[in-house]
Write an enzyme that holds these catalytic residues in place. Structure first.
Site, PDB file in Angstrom:
ATOM      1  N   SER A 207       0.844  -1.186   0.000  1.00 15.22           N
ATOM      2  CA  SER A 207       0.000   0.000   0.000  1.00 15.22           C
ATOM      3  C   SER A 207       0.882   1.240   0.000  1.00 15.22           C
ATOM      4  O   SER A 207       1.701   1.441   0.910  1.00 15.22           O
ATOM      5  CB  SER A 207      -0.884   0.016   1.249  1.00 15.22           C
ATOM      6  OG  SER A 207      -1.364   1.330   1.455  1.00 15.22           O
TER       7      SER A 207
ATOM      8  N   HIS B  98      -1.386  -1.384  -4.182  1.00 19.39           N
ATOM      9  CA  HIS B  98      -2.626  -1.003  -3.504  1.00 19.39           C
ATOM     10  C   HIS B  98      -2.643   0.512  -3.271  1.00 19.39           C
ATOM     11  O   HIS B  98      -1.725   1.072  -2.687  1.00 19.39           O
ATOM     12  CB  HIS B  98      -2.695  -1.752  -2.173  1.00 19.39           C
ATOM     13  CG  HIS B  98      -3.984  -1.610  -1.441  1.00 19.39           C
ATOM     14  ND1 HIS B  98      -5.108  -2.358  -1.725  1.00 19.39           N
ATOM     15  CD2 HIS B  98      -4.335  -0.806  -0.408  1.00 19.39           C
ATOM     16  CE1 HIS B  98      -6.087  -2.023  -0.900  1.00 19.39           C
ATOM     17  NE2 HIS B  98      -5.649  -1.076  -0.092  1.00 19.39           N
TER      18      HIS B  98
ATOM     19  N   ASP C  56      -4.830   3.597  -1.667  1.00 17.31           N
ATOM     20  CA  ASP C  56      -5.891   3.912  -0.709  1.00 17.31           C
ATOM     21  C   ASP C  56      -6.452   5.304  -0.964  1.00 17.31           C
ATOM     22  O   ASP C  56      -5.767   6.306  -0.779  1.00 17.31           O
ATOM     23  CB  ASP C  56      -5.338   3.822   0.714  1.00 17.31           C
ATOM     24  CG  ASP C  56      -5.114   2.382   1.136  1.00 17.31           C
ATOM     25  OD1 ASP C  56      -6.070   1.592   1.032  1.00 17.31           O
ATOM     26  OD2 ASP C  56      -3.979   2.047   1.534  1.00 17.31           O
TER      27      ASP C  56
ATOM     28  N   MET D 161      -9.131   8.110   0.066  1.00 19.15           N
ATOM     29  CA  MET D 161      -9.956   8.520   1.222  1.00 19.15           C
ATOM     30  C   MET D 161     -10.469   9.939   1.014  1.00 19.15           C
ATOM     31  O   MET D 161      -9.750  10.793   0.487  1.00 19.15           O
ATOM     32  CB  MET D 161      -9.104   8.483   2.497  1.00 19.15           C
ATOM     33  CG  MET D 161      -8.434   7.142   2.744  1.00 19.15           C
ATOM     34  SD  MET D 161      -7.615   7.099   4.340  1.00 19.15           S
ATOM     35  CE  MET D 161      -6.684   5.571   4.200  1.00 19.15           C
TER      36      MET D 161
ATOM     37  N   HIS E  35      -8.521   1.105  -3.657  1.00 20.25           N
ATOM     38  CA  HIS E  35      -9.453   0.843  -2.554  1.00 20.25           C
ATOM     39  C   HIS E  35     -10.148   2.156  -2.228  1.00 20.25           C
ATOM     40  O   HIS E  35      -9.531   3.067  -1.691  1.00 20.25           O
ATOM     41  CB  HIS E  35      -8.616   0.296  -1.375  1.00 20.25           C
ATOM     42  CG  HIS E  35      -9.379   0.067  -0.110  1.00 20.25           C
ATOM     43  ND1 HIS E  35      -8.741  -0.142   1.092  1.00 20.25           N
ATOM     44  CD2 HIS E  35     -10.716  -0.005   0.150  1.00 20.25           C
ATOM     45  CE1 HIS E  35      -9.648  -0.322   2.040  1.00 20.25           C
ATOM     46  NE2 HIS E  35     -10.849  -0.234   1.493  1.00 20.25           N
TER      47      HIS E  35
ATOM     48  N   MET F 242     -12.251   4.337  -0.174  1.00 21.01           N
ATOM     49  CA  MET F 242     -12.865   4.566   1.148  1.00 21.01           C
ATOM     50  C   MET F 242     -13.548   5.923   1.076  1.00 21.01           C
ATOM     51  O   MET F 242     -13.112   6.908   1.680  1.00 21.01           O
ATOM     52  CB  MET F 242     -11.780   4.526   2.235  1.00 21.01           C
ATOM     53  CG  MET F 242     -11.305   3.110   2.523  1.00 21.01           C
ATOM     54  SD  MET F 242      -9.705   3.075   3.327  1.00 21.01           S
ATOM     55  CE  MET F 242      -8.646   3.198   1.903  1.00 21.01           C
TER      56      MET F 242
ATOM     57  N   MET G 265     -11.334  -5.638   5.910  1.00 21.35           N
ATOM     58  CA  MET G 265     -10.525  -4.675   6.673  1.00 21.35           C
ATOM     59  C   MET G 265     -10.218  -5.294   8.033  1.00 21.35           C
ATOM     60  O   MET G 265     -11.128  -5.669   8.773  1.00 21.35           O
ATOM     61  CB  MET G 265     -11.296  -3.366   6.902  1.00 21.35           C
ATOM     62  CG  MET G 265     -11.468  -2.448   5.715  1.00 21.35           C
ATOM     63  SD  MET G 265      -9.983  -1.774   4.941  1.00 21.35           S
ATOM     64  CE  MET G 265      -8.945  -1.309   6.284  1.00 21.35           C
TER      65      MET G 265
ATOM     66  N   PHE H  89      -6.262   4.977   8.260  1.00 19.20           N
ATOM     67  CA  PHE H  89      -4.846   5.261   8.509  1.00 19.20           C
ATOM     68  C   PHE H  89      -4.007   4.002   8.358  1.00 19.20           C
ATOM     69  O   PHE H  89      -4.490   2.900   8.649  1.00 19.20           O
ATOM     70  CB  PHE H  89      -4.660   5.827   9.928  1.00 19.20           C
ATOM     71  CG  PHE H  89      -5.469   7.069  10.164  1.00 19.20           C
ATOM     72  CD1 PHE H  89      -4.989   8.312   9.763  1.00 19.20           C
ATOM     73  CD2 PHE H  89      -6.722   6.995  10.745  1.00 19.20           C
ATOM     74  CE1 PHE H  89      -5.755   9.467   9.947  1.00 19.20           C
ATOM     75  CE2 PHE H  89      -7.503   8.139  10.929  1.00 19.20           C
ATOM     76  CZ  PHE H  89      -7.013   9.372  10.535  1.00 19.20           C
ATOM     77  N   GLY H  90      -2.767   4.192   7.958  1.00 18.79           N
ATOM     78  CA  GLY H  90      -1.812   3.090   7.969  1.00 18.79           C
ATOM     79  C   GLY H  90      -1.258   2.929   9.379  1.00 18.79           C
ATOM     80  O   GLY H  90      -1.488   3.768  10.254  1.00 18.79           O
ATOM     81  N   GLY H  91      -0.549   1.831   9.585  1.00 14.11           N
ATOM     82  CA  GLY H  91       0.190   1.645  10.828  1.00 14.11           C
ATOM     83  C   GLY H  91      -0.639   1.308  12.048  1.00 14.11           C
ATOM     84  O   GLY H  91      -0.161   1.448  13.174  1.00 14.11           O
TER      85      GLY H  91
ATOM     86  N   ASP I 208      -6.621  -6.415   4.604  1.00 11.54           N
ATOM     87  CA  ASP I 208      -6.030  -5.077   4.582  1.00 11.54           C
ATOM     88  C   ASP I 208      -6.037  -4.472   5.986  1.00 11.54           C
ATOM     89  O   ASP I 208      -7.101  -4.224   6.556  1.00 11.54           O
ATOM     90  CB  ASP I 208      -6.857  -4.202   3.623  1.00 11.54           C
ATOM     91  CG  ASP I 208      -6.271  -2.809   3.431  1.00 11.54           C
ATOM     92  OD1 ASP I 208      -5.194  -2.517   3.986  1.00 11.54           O
ATOM     93  OD2 ASP I 208      -6.917  -2.016   2.715  1.00 11.54           O
ATOM     94  N   GLY I 209      -4.823  -4.238   6.500  1.00 11.94           N
ATOM     95  CA  GLY I 209      -4.700  -3.526   7.770  1.00 11.94           C
ATOM     96  C   GLY I 209      -3.902  -4.304   8.800  1.00 11.94           C
ATOM     97  O   GLY I 209      -4.302  -5.393   9.224  1.00 11.94           O
ATOM     98  N   GLY I 210      -2.748  -3.762   9.152  1.00 10.85           N
ATOM     99  CA  GLY I 210      -1.940  -4.372  10.203  1.00 10.85           C
ATOM    100  C   GLY I 210      -1.305  -5.699   9.812  1.00 10.85           C
ATOM    101  O   GLY I 210      -0.920  -6.489  10.678  1.00 10.85           O
TER     102      GLY I 210
ATOM    103  N   GLY J 184       1.173  -1.977   4.165  1.00  8.65           N
ATOM    104  CA  GLY J 184       1.671  -0.609   4.029  1.00  8.65           C
ATOM    105  C   GLY J 184       2.921  -0.413   4.838  1.00  8.65           C
ATOM    106  O   GLY J 184       4.052  -0.424   4.320  1.00  8.65           O
ATOM    107  N   SER J 185       2.747  -0.271   6.150  1.00  4.58           N
ATOM    108  CA  SER J 185       3.925  -0.002   6.979  1.00  4.58           C
ATOM    109  C   SER J 185       4.897  -1.174   7.019  1.00  4.58           C
ATOM    110  O   SER J 185       6.102  -0.968   7.172  1.00  4.58           O
ATOM    111  CB  SER J 185       3.505   0.421   8.388  1.00  4.58           C
ATOM    112  OG  SER J 185       2.453  -0.358   8.851  1.00  4.58           O
TER     113      SER J 185
END
Ligand code: DX5
Ligand code: ZN
Length: 229
Positions: free
Chosen positions: A16, A41, A43, A45, A77, A79, A148, A154-156, A183-185, A205-206
């Site tokens: 991401s 990816h 994002d 928003m 994606h 959002m 999700m 937010f990332g991270g 997606d996420g973490g 992402g992170s």
């Protein structure tokens, strides 16, 4: 470009760009493409559906040629509220897959059908507290479902562990040809469990851009997802 059906069934890492250095976005994307990534990816928003504001079609239009030249694809994606207003713009910009949130789409069949008409793969995204039951018949009209595993925006953020069971239940009801994206973490510590639960597209992402050499992060994560289930 058309995202080939076989990629829907492959295990793919989708870095991401939200966690990339935006002042060197092209270079950051080129780095992960050189490491063999097939999905980028993006994002999007709007500051309404989620509290954050990020990027839109012009950034996709700038990156898409670079991504396509490497034989890879843009996974956008959305959002955003009222995503129908922007489907064409993202298609024109070069997105290959477009996911919309079930929470933002009162006429999901129409939205997914339109995405496909525009030549893109159609994805449905679900927030962490959204019941799989809300997907309903949409599993028949989409190419992928995005779960999700953090609250979007937010990332991270920290991975929500209950997402693993949701992924397991979703895999059981999803047609075999559809991709299941998480997606996420997502990181080295949970990606194998996510794979074993049935996810096959992994947004990170992170874990890719958040520190260290992105090339190394990509190859470590790719090796983990490639292992036997
Ligand atoms: C969150 C976005 C994610 C985000 C993931 O709203 O949808 O794609 O970039 O970032 P990490 O991997 O850092 O959780
Ligand atoms: Zn995302």
């Amino acid at each position: 470009m058309t995202l080939p059906a076989e990629l829907l069934q492959q295990r793919l890492l989708a870095p991401s760009i939200l966690s990339a250095d935006f002042s060197r976005l092209g270079e950051e994307v080129a780095t992960v493409l050189a490491a063999g990534v097939r999905l980028i990816h993006v994002d999007v928003m709007d500051g309404h559906f989620v509290p954050n504001i990020t990027i839109g079609p012009p950034v996709v239009a700038s990156l898409a040629p670079l991504v396509h030249e490497a034989g890879a694809f843009v996974d956008a994606h959305l959002m955003i509220n009222e995503p129908d207003r922007y489907l064409e713009a993202f298609g024109r910009a070069g997105a290959d897959g477009l996911s919309v949130h079930v929470e933002a789409c009162p006429h999901l069949h129409r939205t997914l059908t339109r995405i496909r008409e525009l030549g893109m793969r159609a994805g449905v995204a679900l927030n962490p507290a959204t019941d799989l039951a809300l997907l309903g018949e949409a599993v028949l009209f989409c190419d992928y479902v995005l779960v999700m595993s953090v609250n979007p925006g937010f990332g991270g953020q920290t991975f929500i562990p209950e997402s693993l069971d949701k992924i397991r239940r979703l895999r059981a009801l999803l047609p075999a040809q559809a991709a299941l994206e998480v997606d996420g973490g997502v990181d080295r510590g949970n990606i194998v469990r996510l794979r074993d639960a049935g996810a096959n597209w992994f947004v990170a992402g992170s874990a890719v851009f958040g520190g260290g050499d992105a090339r190394v992060q990509v190859s470590v994560l790719q090796e983990l997802i490639a292992g036997a289930a």
